[in-house]
Enzyme design. Structure first.
Site, PDB file in Angstrom:
ATOM      1  CG  HIS A 187      46.649 -12.875 -10.219  1.00  0.00           C
ATOM      2  ND1 HIS A 187      46.108 -11.720  -9.888  1.00  0.00           N
ATOM      3  CD2 HIS A 187      48.085 -12.607 -10.289  1.00  0.00           C
ATOM      4  CE1 HIS A 187      47.135 -10.764  -9.844  1.00  0.00           C
ATOM      5  NE2 HIS A 187      48.164 -11.081 -10.128  1.00  0.00           N
ATOM      6  CB  CYS A 188      44.802 -13.936 -15.740  1.00  0.00           C
ATOM      7  SG  CYS A 188      46.335 -14.360 -15.280  1.00  0.00           S
ATOM      8  CB  ILE A 189      40.190 -14.510 -16.969  1.00  0.00           C
ATOM      9  CG1 ILE A 189      40.983 -15.345 -17.650  1.00  0.00           C
ATOM     10  CG2 ILE A 189      39.181 -14.173 -17.947  1.00  0.00           C
ATOM     11  CD1 ILE A 189      41.975 -15.155 -18.838  1.00  0.00           C
TER      12      ILE A 189
ATOM     13  CB  ILE B 234      42.339  -9.122 -11.966  1.00  0.00           C
ATOM     14  CG1 ILE B 234      41.601  -9.949 -10.900  1.00  0.00           C
ATOM     15  CG2 ILE B 234      43.169  -7.865 -12.023  1.00  0.00           C
ATOM     16  CD1 ILE B 234      42.750 -10.294  -9.913  1.00  0.00           C
ATOM     17  CG  ASP B 235      45.051  -9.752 -16.248  1.00  0.00           C
ATOM     18  OD1 ASP B 235      45.443  -9.259 -15.201  1.00  0.00           O
ATOM     19  OD2 ASP B 235      45.472 -10.707 -16.692  1.00  0.00           O
TER      20      ASP B 235
END
Ligand SMILES: NC(=O)c1ccc[n+]([C@@H]2O[C@H](COP(=O)([O-])OP(=O)(O)OC[C@H]3O[C@@H](n4cnc5c(N)ncnc54)[C@H](O)[C@@H]3O)[C@@H](O)[C@H]2O)c1
Length: 428
Positions: free
Chosen positions: A259-261, A263-264
């Site tokens: 969910h992080c790398i 997208i963020d």
């Protein structure tokens, strides 16, 4: 003190448990009534959080769960851990954060501390969330209630990662907001890292994730270049990491997941446009990392080709649906793209993942929902023309894989320590 945690997912649930373990009265709030019911029954829906932990905290009476936002009026602090995905146009989707703000605001009382934890671009807490809280409550941030941002640093699946021991960055809307937020977190977290503003704290989280995306892209690109030169990137990384200063190892793979790398970094690119600033490192690393699933497919085709087989009609086993080892999280997993691409070339797809007996409902890959993980046995494995390792869970028998399948495409260097006999390993 009673603390509320909104959003009981991969970030919120461990935080709830940590506060409860530290003796703080915690109320978990989620809109998903299935999650709330499961927790109230003492069950966990996240594999690496044992149900026994949930039950232990329910039994102490420290921990309650609800879907009822009216309970916010009894809370001294509310920590928001809801999703921050990208929308269909790959732009920030703040709807979960803003809807949470709208739901909290009517129940906000004087003196409450509100902290956003969801990863987002600098300015979100002060410019997007604050007006919603102020309008909905009639209260003023920094005067009537306290507002702060503190990013989560959860590392799912890492047994050494303990919420209490991970230093927590915090920025306040005012110095007084910072002090109040620190007082909340100091109840459960050992080391606090105060910064000058919510913006600085938001930017810190993005730096951490962009740093990873860029460094993963670097080794992914070097993997291709070194391969063309007959050099193995894995051997090179092992050697480079013996340098006792100035080098941190990152590893290549089949693409970014979680969910992080993936997208963020794009939260920052989007915001930077407002300032007329290009974000070249982010775009370039995105481009390189997003090209990896296609590279893996190419290597599968080359491997089959060598034995005179086309991709079309070949039975290909994909190992690992989760985006990283030993977690039951397949959000943004590059395995989906590899499956899609191989299927479109006519391959007969099988997958194996002990954490996913079947493919769950996902937003972008609903075609695969309900597709079942293969039963791991000699008969089934021998029927496969090729296996490709995308996520190397512990507990999978890679020696059997090498014994029963004649071609293995390995994106994780998993087969390095395995006796492979006559099976040919293709690094990808
Ligand atoms: N997963 C990680 O490893 C990780 C690490 C660091 C930061 N983050 C960030 O933390 C945030 C949350 O991520 P996550 O992985 O826990 O997400 P998640 O999807 O696992 O959990 C989010 C929860 O929020 C709930 N929710 C959604 N809208 C809500 C609302 N209006 N009110 C109440 N509950 C609501 C959902 O039902 C879900 O249970 C994201 O911003 C993410 O980028 C995640």
């Amino acid at each position: 003190m009673q603390i509320g945690i909104v959003g009981l997912g991969y970030v919120g649930l461990p935080l709830v448990i940590q506060f409860a373990k530290s003796g703080v009265q915690v109320l978990g709030i989620d809109v998903d009534d299935k999650k709330v019911e499961a927790l109230n029954r003492g069950e966990s829906y996240i594999k690496h959080i044992p149900a026994s932990e949930v039950q232990a905290q329910l039994e102490t009476g420290q921990f309650e769960v609800t879907t009822d936002y009216a309970r916010v009026q009894d809370l001294d602090a509310v920590l928001i851990c809801v999703p921050t995905p990208l929308d269909a146009n790959k732009e920030p989707d703040l709807s979960y954060v803003l809807n949470t703000g709208r739901a909290i605001a009517p129940h906000l009382t004087k003196g409450t501390v509100v902290v956003l934890e969801s990863t987002t671009y600098p300015g979100t807490t002060e410019d997007e969330l604050r007006p919603i809280l102020e309008q909905g409550s009639g209260l003023k941030a920094g005067t009537d209630f306290h507002l702060a941002y503190s990013p989560e640093r959860e590392d799912p699946g890492n047994p050494d990662s303990q919420v209490a021991k991970i230093p927590k960055v915090i920025g306040g809307y005012t110095p007084a907001c910072l002090e109040k937020a620190k007082a909340v977190y100091s109840l459960a977290i050992e080391t606090l890292v105060p910064v000058s503003s919510c913006r600085a704290a938001e930017a810190t989280k993005l730096l951490e994730n962009i740093y990873r995306s860029v460094n993963i892209a670097l080794v992914n690109e070097l993997k291709l270049i070194y391969h063309a030169m007959g050099v193995d990137i894995w051997e090179v990384i092992e050697a480079a990491k013996t340098k006792p200063f100035g080098y941190t190892p990152f590893y290549p793979g089949p693409g970014l997941g979680g969910h992080c790398i993936p997208i963020d970094p794009f939260y920052l690119s989007w915001k930077a446009r407002e300032y007329g600033m290009p974000t070249r490192f982010i775009e370039l690393s995105g481009e390189i990392n997003h090209a990896m699933p296609q590279h893996v497919v190419q290597r599968c085709a080359e491997a089959l080709n060598e034995t005179g087989k086309p991709v079309k009609g070949s039975r290909i086993l994909l190992l690992g649906l989760a985006y990283k080892p030993d977690v039951d999280d397949c959000r943004e997993s590059p395995t989906f793209e590899v499956m899609d691409r191989l299927k479109s070339l006519g391959a007969e797809i099988q997958y194996f993942d002990p954490y996913f007996p079947e493919v769950p409902q996902t937003r972008e890959h609903s075609d695969w929902t309900g597709f079942k993980s293969m039963n791991w046995n000699e008969d089934n494995l021998r029927k496969c023309d090729l296996a490709v390792i995308l996520t190397a869970h512990n507990g999978v028998n890679y020696a059997q894989l090498a014994e029963w399948i004649s071609i293995v495409v390995d994106t994780r260097n998993t087969m390095a320590g395995v006796e492979t006999g006559s099976t040919k390993i293709w690094k990808a």
